[in-house]
Design a protein around this motif. Structure first.
Motif, PDB file in Angstrom:
ATOM      1  N   PRO A 178      81.174  47.920  -4.981  1.00  0.00           N
ATOM      2  CA  PRO A 178      81.381  48.426  -6.350  1.00  0.00           C
ATOM      3  C   PRO A 178      81.403  49.946  -6.348  1.00  0.00           C
ATOM      4  N   ASP A 179      82.169  50.520  -7.272  1.00  0.00           N
ATOM      5  CA  ASP A 179      82.325  51.976  -7.306  1.00  0.00           C
ATOM      6  C   ASP A 179      80.984  52.694  -7.385  1.00  0.00           C
ATOM      7  N   ARG A 180      80.060  52.165  -8.183  1.00  0.00           N
ATOM      8  CA  ARG A 180      78.758  52.819  -8.346  1.00  0.00           C
ATOM      9  C   ARG A 180      78.033  52.941  -7.012  1.00  0.00           C
ATOM     10  N   LEU A 181      78.044  51.868  -6.229  1.00  0.00           N
ATOM     11  CA  LEU A 181      77.377  51.898  -4.928  1.00  0.00           C
ATOM     12  C   LEU A 181      78.175  52.713  -3.919  1.00  0.00           C
ATOM     13  N   ARG A 182      79.498  52.634  -4.014  1.00  0.00           N
ATOM     14  CA  ARG A 182      80.341  53.384  -3.086  1.00  0.00           C
ATOM     15  C   ARG A 182      80.102  54.882  -3.225  1.00  0.00           C
ATOM     16  N   GLN A 183      79.989  55.363  -4.451  1.00  0.00           N
ATOM     17  CA  GLN A 183      79.731  56.775  -4.673  1.00  0.00           C
ATOM     18  C   GLN A 183      78.385  57.187  -4.080  1.00  0.00           C
ATOM     19  N   LYS A 184      77.387  56.330  -4.183  1.00  0.00           N
ATOM     20  CA  LYS A 184      76.087  56.645  -3.600  1.00  0.00           C
ATOM     21  C   LYS A 184      76.175  56.730  -2.082  1.00  0.00           C
ATOM     22  N   GLU A 185      76.952  55.852  -1.482  1.00  0.00           N
ATOM     23  CA  GLU A 185      77.084  55.870  -0.027  1.00  0.00           C
ATOM     24  C   GLU A 185      77.765  57.136   0.470  1.00  0.00           C
ATOM     25  N   LEU A 186      78.719  57.612  -0.291  1.00  0.00           N
ATOM     26  CA  LEU A 186      79.538  58.726   0.167  1.00  0.00           C
ATOM     27  C   LEU A 186      79.014  60.087  -0.260  1.00  0.00           C
ATOM     28  N   ALA A 187      78.088  60.115  -1.175  1.00  0.00           N
ATOM     29  CA  ALA A 187      77.572  61.396  -1.670  1.00  0.00           C
ATOM     30  C   ALA A 187      76.707  62.081  -0.618  1.00  0.00           C
ATOM     31  N   PRO A 188      76.734  63.402  -0.577  1.00  0.00           N
ATOM     32  CA  PRO A 188      75.865  64.125   0.349  1.00  0.00           C
ATOM     33  C   PRO A 188      74.390  63.870   0.033  1.00  0.00           C
ATOM     34  N   ARG A 189      73.567  63.963   1.053  1.00  0.00           N
ATOM     35  CA  ARG A 189      72.125  63.850   0.864  1.00  0.00           C
ATOM     36  C   ARG A 189      71.572  65.157   0.310  1.00  0.00           C
ATOM     37  N   SER A 190      70.467  65.069  -0.404  1.00  0.00           N
ATOM     38  CA  SER A 190      69.853  66.283  -0.946  1.00  0.00           C
ATOM     39  C   SER A 190      68.349  66.088  -1.061  1.00  0.00           C
ATOM     40  N   ARG A 191      67.629  67.174  -1.020  1.00  0.00           N
ATOM     41  CA  ARG A 191      66.182  67.198  -1.239  1.00  0.00           C
ATOM     42  C   ARG A 191      65.820  68.486  -1.973  1.00  0.00           C
ATOM     43  N   ARG A 192      64.675  68.487  -2.629  1.00  0.00           N
ATOM     44  CA  ARG A 192      64.167  69.711  -3.215  1.00  0.00           C
ATOM     45  C   ARG A 192      63.887  70.723  -2.104  1.00  0.00           C
ATOM     46  N   PRO A 193      64.013  72.015  -2.378  1.00  0.00           N
ATOM     47  CA  PRO A 193      63.721  73.020  -1.360  1.00  0.00           C
ATOM     48  C   PRO A 193      62.227  73.076  -1.056  1.00  0.00           C
ATOM     49  N   LEU A 194      61.902  73.561   0.155  1.00  0.00           N
ATOM     50  CA  LEU A 194      60.494  73.704   0.541  1.00  0.00           C
ATOM     51  C   LEU A 194      59.718  74.579  -0.438  1.00  0.00           C
ATOM     52  N   SER A 195      60.394  75.531  -1.046  1.00  0.00           N
ATOM     53  CA  SER A 195      59.710  76.428  -1.977  1.00  0.00           C
ATOM     54  C   SER A 195      59.105  75.690  -3.165  1.00  0.00           C
ATOM     55  N   GLU A 196      59.606  74.499  -3.466  1.00  0.00           N
ATOM     56  CA  GLU A 196      59.060  73.706  -4.568  1.00  0.00           C
ATOM     57  C   GLU A 196      58.019  72.695  -4.110  1.00  0.00           C
ATOM     58  N   LEU A 197      57.798  72.604  -2.802  1.00  0.00           N
ATOM     59  CA  LEU A 197      56.969  71.521  -2.273  1.00  0.00           C
ATOM     60  C   LEU A 197      55.699  71.983  -1.584  1.00  0.00           C
TER      61      LEU A 197
END
Length: 209
Positions: A178-197
């Motif tokens: 499904p398009d919704r899941l496909r977009q999740k698979e193809l999207a770049p990974r991301s995390r909050r920066p260390l400065s926030e953690l």
């Protein structure tokens, strides 16, 4: 690569984390895909190694609170785990090579609350996931399952609590998802920066830029 470029690409075979300093490949390469290859199966050694890795995780006072119910595709246990998953998760996990439910002990032998039981299960499950990566596999952890149904399906005692479902398998293709899941698979990974953690001196004062 932008999100738009990802959407026209094939399933990424690797999505390494963008880190401020190099990490071990087991950590940098770990991600949680939903596109799983229906042709991939686990050998007996691979399947056993997942839970051997979990067994050797640290735990408070060596209490080892983590337990698992696990089955490979084609086994009755796999189907019973699959039946407990939410509709959204059930839609993509049928092609997993194995499914598991992570359970933690919540009451000790004296009937008292088990200290750090959930923490212990988390450590054990991360070991399991990293062992999967080391085997060239992928793993996806899920909160979306029916705990009561799992308890009933597997006669889980009252002193244990089902906490997480896990799908393990080989990376597949996004075609047909499904398009919704496909977009999740193809999207770049991301995390909050260390400065926030990570902080120093006072809360909110970044330890790292």
């Amino acid at each position: 690569m932008t999100a738009e470029e990802f959407t026209v690409a094939q399933t990424p075979r690797s999505k390494p984390a963008e880190t401020s300093v190099p990490l071990h490949p087991l950590l940098a390469e770990r991600w949680s895909p939903r596109a799983l290859d229906p042709a991939v199966t686990l050998t007996d050694a691979q399947f056993t190694a997942l839970f051997e890795a979990a067994r050797w995780a640290p735990s408070w006072g060596n209490t080892q609170p983590a337990r698992y119910v696990a089955g490979r595709r084609g086994e009755e246990t796999f189907e019973r785990i699959h039946a407990t998953l939410s509709r959204g998760n059930a839609g993509w996990t049928s092609t997993a090579a194995a499914l598991a439910i992570g359970v933690t002990r919540v009451v000790d032998d004296e009937g008292e609350p088990m200290p750090y039981g959930e923490y212990g299960l988390g450590l054990a499950t991360e070991n399991l996931v990293l062992q999967a990566v080391a085997e060239g596999l992928v793993a996806h952890q899920m909160a979306g399952f029916d705990r009561d149904a799992a308890r009933t399906a597997f006669d889980i005692p009252a002193e244990y609590e089902p906490m997480v479902a896990i799908a393990i398998g080989g990376l597949g293709e996004v075609d047909g998802m499904p398009d919704r899941l496909r977009q999740k698979e193809l999207a770049p990974r991301s995390r909050r920066p260390l400065s926030e953690l990570v902080f120093r001196d006072t809360w909110g004062s970044p330890r790292f830029p």
